[in-house]
Design an enzyme around this catalytic site. Structure first.
Site, PDB file in Angstrom:
ATOM      1  CE1 TYR A  96      -3.698  -2.367  -0.212  1.00  0.00           C
ATOM      2  CE2 TYR A  96      -2.850  -3.312   1.700  1.00  0.00           C
ATOM      3  CZ  TYR A  96      -3.692  -3.162   0.646  1.00  0.00           C
ATOM      4  OH  TYR A  96      -4.459  -4.470   0.419  1.00  0.00           O
ATOM      5  NE  ARG A 137       0.433  -6.738  10.056  1.00  0.00           N
ATOM      6  CZ  ARG A 137      -0.067  -7.638   9.563  1.00  0.00           C
ATOM      7  NH1 ARG A 137      -0.947  -7.475   8.656  1.00  0.00           N
ATOM      8  NH2 ARG A 137      -0.105  -9.005  10.187  1.00  0.00           N
TER       9      ARG A 137
HETATM   10  C1  FMN Z   1      -9.481 -11.978   5.691  1.00  0.00           C
HETATM   11  C2  FMN Z   1      -8.099 -11.593   5.994  1.00  0.00           C
HETATM   12  C3  FMN Z   1      -7.907  -9.921   5.668  1.00  0.00           C
HETATM   13  C4  FMN Z   1      -6.763  -9.263   6.066  1.00  0.00           C
HETATM   14  N1  FMN Z   1      -6.760  -7.999   6.039  1.00  0.00           N
HETATM   15  C5  FMN Z   1      -5.679  -7.452   6.630  1.00  0.00           C
HETATM   16  C6  FMN Z   1      -5.777  -5.882   6.705  1.00  0.00           C
HETATM   17  O1  FMN Z   1      -6.758  -5.297   6.666  1.00  0.00           O
HETATM   18  N2  FMN Z   1      -4.530  -5.496   7.105  1.00  0.00           N
HETATM   19  C7  FMN Z   1      -3.367  -6.289   6.966  1.00  0.00           C
HETATM   20  O2  FMN Z   1      -2.142  -5.467   7.416  1.00  0.00           O
HETATM   21  N3  FMN Z   1      -3.210  -7.431   6.862  1.00  0.00           N
HETATM   22  C8  FMN Z   1      -4.575  -8.042   6.637  1.00  0.00           C
HETATM   23  N4  FMN Z   1      -4.353  -9.471   6.525  1.00  0.00           N
HETATM   24  C9  FMN Z   1      -3.256 -10.377   6.694  1.00  0.00           C
HETATM   25  C10 FMN Z   1      -3.328 -10.715   8.430  1.00  0.00           C
HETATM   26  O3  FMN Z   1      -2.972  -9.597   9.194  1.00  0.00           O
HETATM   27  C11 FMN Z   1      -2.126 -11.713   8.658  1.00  0.00           C
HETATM   28  O4  FMN Z   1      -1.043 -11.044   8.617  1.00  0.00           O
HETATM   29  C12 FMN Z   1      -2.030 -12.869   7.650  1.00  0.00           C
HETATM   30  O5  FMN Z   1      -3.374 -13.294   7.576  1.00  0.00           O
HETATM   31  C13 FMN Z   1      -1.055 -14.001   7.994  1.00  0.00           C
HETATM   32  O6  FMN Z   1      -1.318 -14.351   9.371  1.00  0.00           O
HETATM   33  P1  FMN Z   1      -2.098 -15.810   9.645  1.00  0.00           P
HETATM   34  O7  FMN Z   1      -1.160 -16.766   8.947  1.00  0.00           O
HETATM   35  O8  FMN Z   1      -2.027 -16.161  11.208  1.00  0.00           O
HETATM   36  O9  FMN Z   1      -3.357 -15.650   8.808  1.00  0.00           O
HETATM   37  C14 FMN Z   1      -5.544 -10.152   6.284  1.00  0.00           C
HETATM   38  C15 FMN Z   1      -5.725 -11.475   6.342  1.00  0.00           C
HETATM   39  C16 FMN Z   1      -6.742 -12.018   5.929  1.00  0.00           C
HETATM   40  C17 FMN Z   1      -7.009 -13.648   6.244  1.00  0.00           C
END
Ligand code: FMN
Length: 381
Positions: free
Chosen positions: A186, A234
């Site tokens: 972004y 982040r």
């Molecule tokens: C449905 C969904 C929406 C997400 N939206 C964002 C977001 O708005 N901002 C962001 O920084 N990361 C977003 N992510 C990334 C998550 O914050 C996270 O870093 C990523 O899912 C990896 O972690 P995990 O393996 O535990 O899911 C999103 C992930 C998922 C699955």
């Protein structure tokens, strides 16, 4: 020995445990305002030591996803207040992730249908570079991001100020702090990455100081408004999402940021390792170097499970592990980890948009066990 269930002092705010709920866009705010469902969703997950909300746009211009709740208007601030009150009522701590997508938007989401803004006028053109926007018939869906317009040098200050206003709004809405969304391709990354940033001004690609200037100006502006203990950021070093190609100075750039951010005593730096989402993973050696160079709290998300999280904390590589997807289907994730209870799998089709299904209907394990037949939708364990 430290465990994930010990309390943690986050810049003077005591977290009840070390588990962080990672920010996740859920796109259920039809009119761009967080509401009672949003509040219910987050309060169900208040067993986390720290919740970071879904990305909340700082302005209409910053929006790249339809139906996400923003944080620029008074009504939006009022809407978020329901969430912060509900989470605080459960003894939780919650930061708002404040967001400007830059070129990852579409004209249909922009004020007056104009072009999105970025560090560059070059659009992201790989197959993943989609905004969730409206087509010519007004139907929502994933659409190729529009061609952006490069921000003028003086105009960058206005965006810095939009971020600062969002930080003030977040404090007014009752958030414990803000997380600047400097990850995932972004606006901040569009300035940081010299394969995207093609500017020649003081925010340009000529030097590392210039490429990081916008990010550090926003950090300083947010600190000025709400104090350093309430500002986190982040970052996703080595992330390739939305056409962020690798470049030779990645490590040097982020180590420069480590030094600059250490001076500023932020609440935390939060890494997202995109390795679990199709990009090349963040090298372990890089995490070690950043850890050595950054003196504050370090959070990491991306494909963690309890065992990996425990060993990263034990080895001193990170302070707090964050979990995304596991928190969708397991609102009581901390309790499930603590008790060794099984985890439910999230339904990916209901990640974005839609109704309360796949949003607020995932049950806590304790309720599922006590009332197996009454469990709403009983999403599988
Ligand atoms: C449905 C969904 C929406 C997400 N939206 C964002 C977001 O708005 N901002 C962001 O920084 N990361 C977003 N992510 C990334 C998550 O914050 C996270 O870093 C990523 O899912 C990896 O972690 P995990 O393996 O535990 O899911 C999103 C992930 C998922 C699955």
């Amino acid at each position: 020995m430290t465990t994930l269930f010990d309390r943690y002092d986050l810049a003077g705010r005591i977290l009840k445990n070390r588990l962080v709920m990672a920010p996740m866009t859920r796109a259920r705010a039809k009119n761009g305002i967080a509401d009672a469902q949003t509040a219910l969703y987050y309060s169900q997950r208040a067993g986390a030591g720290l919740i970071v909300t879904e990305g909340t746009p700082i302005s209409q211009e910053g929006q790249g996803f339809a139906y996400v709740p923003g944080i620029w208007s008074e009504e939006q601030v009022k809407g978020w207040r329901l969430t912060t009150d509900a989470v605080h009522g459960e003894g939780g701590t919650i930061f708002a992730q404040i967001w400007h997508v830059g070129r990852m938007s579409h004209n249909s989401l922009q004020p007056g249908g104009k072009a999105p803004v970025s560090a560059t006028a070059q659009p992201a053109r790989d197959a993943n570079s989609m905004a969730f926007a409206f087509d010519d018939q007004g139907e929502p869906g994933f659409i190729q991001a529009s061609v952006p317009r490069a921000l003028g040098t003086e105009e960058v200050k206005r965006v810095v100020n939009d971020f600062a206003n969002a930080a003030t709004n977040a404090a007014e809405a009752g958030f414990d702090g803000v997380e600047l969304h400097g990850a995932n391709g972004y606006l901040f990354e569009q300035f940081l990455n010299p394969t995207v940033n093609d500017r020649t001004d003081r925010y340009g690609a000529a030097t590392m100081e210039d490429r990081t200037r916008f990010l550090l100006e926003v950090v300083d502006a947010a600190i000025e408004r709400i104090g350093s203990a309430r500002v986190g950021i982040r970052l996703s070093p080595y992330g390739q999402l939305f056409q962020m190609a690798h470049y030779p100075e990645i490590e040097a750039t982020y180590l420069h940021l480590a030094a600059e951010l250490s001076k500023r005593n932020l609440a935390y730096v939060h890494f997202m390792d995109q390795g679990s989402r199709g990009s090349s993973p963040m090298p372990v050696g890089f995490l070690q170097s950043f850890r050595a160079a950054y003196s504050g709290t370090l959070i990491l998300a991306g494909g963690l499970d309890q065992t990996k999280a425990e060993s990263l904390v034990r080895d001193g590589l990170i302070n707090l592990p964050a979990f995304g997807e596991p928190f969708i289907a397991n609102p009581d994730l901390a309790e499930r980890f603590r008790q060794g209870w099984p985890l439910a799998q999230a339904d990916r089709d209901s990640f974005y948009g839609g109704t309360t299904l796949g949003y607020t209907d995932y049950a806590a394990y304790r309720d599922l066990a006590a009332w197996p037949n009454a469990a709403p939708a009983a999403r599988s364990i």
